[in-house]
Design a protein around this motif. Structure first.
Motif, PDB file in Angstrom:
ATOM      1  N   ARG A 200      83.528   7.078   3.893  1.00  0.00           N
ATOM      2  CA  ARG A 200      84.574   7.754   4.664  1.00  0.00           C
ATOM      3  C   ARG A 200      84.230   9.219   4.761  1.00  0.00           C
ATOM      4  NH1 ARG A 200      89.965   4.795   2.420  1.00  0.00           N
ATOM      5  NH2 ARG A 200      89.405   2.775   3.257  1.00  0.00           N
ATOM      6  N   GLY A 201      84.917   9.881   5.650  1.00  0.00           N
ATOM      7  CA  GLY A 201      84.666  11.297   5.843  1.00  0.00           C
ATOM      8  C   GLY A 201      83.661  11.521   6.948  1.00  0.00           C
ATOM      9  N   GLU A 202      83.008  12.645   6.870  1.00  0.00           N
ATOM     10  CA  GLU A 202      82.075  13.043   7.919  1.00  0.00           C
ATOM     11  C   GLU A 202      80.795  12.201   7.881  1.00  0.00           C
ATOM     12  OE1 GLU A 202      79.656  17.039   9.310  1.00  0.00           O
ATOM     13  OE2 GLU A 202      81.373  17.230   7.976  1.00  0.00           O
ATOM     14  N   VAL A 203      80.396  11.719   9.052  1.00  0.00           N
ATOM     15  CA  VAL A 203      79.135  10.993   9.188  1.00  0.00           C
ATOM     16  C   VAL A 203      78.004  12.008   9.061  1.00  0.00           C
ATOM     17  CG1 VAL A 203      77.694   9.636  10.747  1.00  0.00           C
ATOM     18  CG2 VAL A 203      80.154   9.210  10.647  1.00  0.00           C
ATOM     19  N   GLN A 204      77.059  11.756   8.159  1.00  0.00           N
ATOM     20  CA  GLN A 204      75.951  12.677   7.917  1.00  0.00           C
ATOM     21  C   GLN A 204      74.771  12.432   8.855  1.00  0.00           C
ATOM     22  OE1 GLN A 204      76.303  15.274   5.619  1.00  0.00           O
ATOM     23  NE2 GLN A 204      78.382  14.476   5.737  1.00  0.00           N
ATOM     24  N   SER A 205      74.559  11.165   9.217  1.00  0.00           N
ATOM     25  CA  SER A 205      73.488  10.842  10.168  1.00  0.00           C
ATOM     26  C   SER A 205      73.750   9.469  10.763  1.00  0.00           C
ATOM     27  CB  SER A 205      72.116  10.869   9.482  1.00  0.00           C
ATOM     28  OG  SER A 205      72.013   9.823   8.531  1.00  0.00           O
ATOM     29  N   THR A 206      73.132   9.226  11.902  1.00  0.00           N
ATOM     30  CA  THR A 206      73.257   7.953  12.610  1.00  0.00           C
ATOM     31  C   THR A 206      71.867   7.512  13.040  1.00  0.00           C
ATOM     32  OG1 THR A 206      75.429   8.597  13.445  1.00  0.00           O
ATOM     33  CG2 THR A 206      74.318   6.817  14.598  1.00  0.00           C
ATOM     34  N   ILE A 207      71.562   6.226  12.813  1.00  0.00           N
ATOM     35  CA  ILE A 207      70.274   5.669  13.248  1.00  0.00           C
ATOM     36  C   ILE A 207      70.572   4.415  14.059  1.00  0.00           C
ATOM     37  CG2 ILE A 207      68.026   4.753  12.568  1.00  0.00           C
ATOM     38  CD1 ILE A 207      68.305   6.225   9.938  1.00  0.00           C
ATOM     39  N   GLY A 208      70.120   4.396  15.301  1.00  0.00           N
ATOM     40  CA  GLY A 208      70.335   3.261  16.181  1.00  0.00           C
ATOM     41  C   GLY A 208      69.391   2.113  15.874  1.00  0.00           C
ATOM     42  N   PRO A 209      69.640   0.967  16.497  1.00  0.00           N
ATOM     43  CA  PRO A 209      68.767  -0.192  16.310  1.00  0.00           C
ATOM     44  C   PRO A 209      67.322   0.132  16.698  1.00  0.00           C
ATOM     45  CG  PRO A 209      70.772  -0.817  17.464  1.00  0.00           C
ATOM     46  CD  PRO A 209      70.753   0.688  17.385  1.00  0.00           C
ATOM     47  N   GLY A 210      66.387  -0.248  15.834  1.00  0.00           N
ATOM     48  CA  GLY A 210      64.970  -0.025  16.104  1.00  0.00           C
ATOM     49  C   GLY A 210      64.498   1.395  15.862  1.00  0.00           C
ATOM     50  N   GLU A 211      65.355   2.256  15.331  1.00  0.00           N
ATOM     51  CA  GLU A 211      64.999   3.659  15.110  1.00  0.00           C
ATOM     52  C   GLU A 211      64.785   3.935  13.623  1.00  0.00           C
ATOM     53  OE1 GLU A 211      67.501   5.517  18.872  1.00  0.00           O
ATOM     54  OE2 GLU A 211      68.198   5.897  16.848  1.00  0.00           O
ATOM     55  N   PHE A 212      64.271   5.116  13.329  1.00  0.00           N
ATOM     56  CA  PHE A 212      64.109   5.553  11.944  1.00  0.00           C
ATOM     57  C   PHE A 212      64.590   6.985  11.829  1.00  0.00           C
ATOM     58  CE2 PHE A 212      60.154   6.307  14.148  1.00  0.00           C
ATOM     59  CZ  PHE A 212      59.845   7.610  13.815  1.00  0.00           C
ATOM     60  N   GLY A 213      64.867   7.407  10.600  1.00  0.00           N
ATOM     61  CA  GLY A 213      65.348   8.759  10.369  1.00  0.00           C
ATOM     62  C   GLY A 213      65.759   8.909   8.924  1.00  0.00           C
ATOM     63  N   HIS A 214      66.653   9.837   8.672  1.00  0.00           N
ATOM     64  CA  HIS A 214      67.115  10.109   7.310  1.00  0.00           C
ATOM     65  C   HIS A 214      68.563   9.665   7.150  1.00  0.00           C
ATOM     66  CE1 HIS A 214      63.595  12.780   7.376  1.00  0.00           C
ATOM     67  NE2 HIS A 214      63.530  12.419   6.124  1.00  0.00           N
ATOM     68  N   VAL A 215      68.867   9.089   5.984  1.00  0.00           N
ATOM     69  CA  VAL A 215      70.226   8.692   5.650  1.00  0.00           C
ATOM     70  C   VAL A 215      70.572   9.171   4.254  1.00  0.00           C
ATOM     71  CG1 VAL A 215      70.269   6.645   7.135  1.00  0.00           C
ATOM     72  CG2 VAL A 215      69.486   6.428   4.778  1.00  0.00           C
ATOM     73  N   PHE A 216      71.860   9.278   3.988  1.00  0.00           N
ATOM     74  CA  PHE A 216      72.321   9.612   2.645  1.00  0.00           C
ATOM     75  C   PHE A 216      72.582   8.325   1.873  1.00  0.00           C
ATOM     76  CE2 PHE A 216      72.575  13.514   4.854  1.00  0.00           C
ATOM     77  CZ  PHE A 216      72.377  14.483   3.891  1.00  0.00           C
ATOM     78  N   LYS A 217      73.036   8.436   0.666  1.00  0.00           N
ATOM     79  CA  LYS A 217      73.112   7.318  -0.281  1.00  0.00           C
ATOM     80  C   LYS A 217      73.995   6.153   0.171  1.00  0.00           C
ATOM     81  CE  LYS A 217      73.505   6.348  -5.159  1.00  0.00           C
ATOM     82  NZ  LYS A 217      72.150   6.152  -5.615  1.00  0.00           N
ATOM     83  N   TYR A 218      74.975   6.399   1.009  1.00  0.00           N
ATOM     84  CA  TYR A 218      75.925   5.355   1.408  1.00  0.00           C
ATOM     85  C   TYR A 218      75.835   5.120   2.915  1.00  0.00           C
ATOM     86  CZ  TYR A 218      77.480   6.673  -3.178  1.00  0.00           C
ATOM     87  OH  TYR A 218      77.496   6.974  -4.515  1.00  0.00           O
ATOM     88  N   VAL A 219      75.708   3.859   3.297  1.00  0.00           N
ATOM     89  CA  VAL A 219      75.548   3.522   4.709  1.00  0.00           C
ATOM     90  C   VAL A 219      76.503   2.389   5.096  1.00  0.00           C
ATOM     91  CG1 VAL A 219      73.146   4.274   4.828  1.00  0.00           C
ATOM     92  CG2 VAL A 219      73.651   1.891   4.273  1.00  0.00           C
ATOM     93  N   LYS A 220      76.854   2.398   6.385  1.00  0.00           N
ATOM     94  CA  LYS A 220      77.712   1.340   6.952  1.00  0.00           C
ATOM     95  C   LYS A 220      77.175   1.003   8.339  1.00  0.00           C
ATOM     96  CE  LYS A 220      82.101   2.359   7.418  1.00  0.00           C
ATOM     97  NZ  LYS A 220      83.569   2.457   7.445  1.00  0.00           N
ATOM     98  N   PHE A 221      77.147  -0.284   8.643  1.00  0.00           N
ATOM     99  CA  PHE A 221      76.661  -0.768   9.930  1.00  0.00           C
ATOM    100  C   PHE A 221      77.847  -1.064  10.850  1.00  0.00           C
ATOM    101  CE2 PHE A 221      73.415  -1.412   6.888  1.00  0.00           C
ATOM    102  CZ  PHE A 221      72.236  -1.244   7.564  1.00  0.00           C
ATOM    103  N   ASP A 222      77.729  -0.675  12.129  1.00  0.00           N
ATOM    104  CA  ASP A 222      78.783  -0.932  13.104  1.00  0.00           C
ATOM    105  C   ASP A 222      78.777  -2.381  13.534  1.00  0.00           C
ATOM    106  OD1 ASP A 222      79.476   1.715  13.005  1.00  0.00           O
ATOM    107  OD2 ASP A 222      78.438   2.259  14.840  1.00  0.00           O
TER     108      ASP A 222
END
Length: 107
Positions: free
Chosen positions: A85-107
Motif C-alpha cells: 500500500r502507499g506510493e508505487v515505487q516502480s512499475t514494470i509491464g509484461p515482458g519488461e525489466f527494471g528495478h523493484v523494491f522488496k514488495y510487489v503486486k501484480f495487476d
C-alpha cells in the motif's frame, strides 16, 4: 398466459445473474515468471511462477531495489511497505525489466 409464467420463472434467475455480475472477480494468476536479483543482471535470486493478481509478494534479498524481469502477462508494481500500500515505487509491464523494491503486486 404461458408467456407470463415463463417471464415470472425467468425473473429470479435474471436477478441472481445480475447480482453475481456485481461481485468482485476472483484473483487470477499471471501467466509466466517474474524473476529478480540483488546482484544485478545475469544473476537470479528468486522466481515467482504464475503469481496471483492482487496478492502482495515479499521478495527474498537484502539489497533493495532489485533488478527484475517481468515475463508474465501482467503489470507488476513495487512498494516499500509489506502490505503493498502507499506510493508505487516502480512499475514494470509484461515482458519488461527494471528495478523493484522488496514488495510487489501484480495487476
Amino acid at each position: 398466459m404461458n408467456g407470463v409464467k415463463v417471464m415470472r420463472a425467468a425473473g429470479p434467475g435474471l436477478l441472481a445473474a445480475a447480482l453475481l455480475a456485481l461481485l468482485p472477480a476472483p484473483a487470477h494468476a499471471a501467466d509466466g515468471e517474474f524473476s529478480w536479483s540483488t546482484s544485478g543482471v545475469g544473476a537470479m535470486d528468486g522466481v515467482l511462477s504464475s503469481p496471483k493478481s492482487g496478492r502482495c509478494y515479499s521478495l527474498v534479498g537484502n539489497n533493495s531495489p532489485f533488478y527484475a524481469s517481468n515475463n508474465t502477462d501482467r503489470t507488476v508494481r513495487s512498494y516499500q511497505s509489506s502490505s503493498c500500500r502507499g506510493e508505487v515505487q516502480s512499475t514494470i509491464g509484461p515482458g519488461e525489466f527494471g528495478h523493484v523494491f522488496k514488495y510487489v503486486k501484480f495487476d
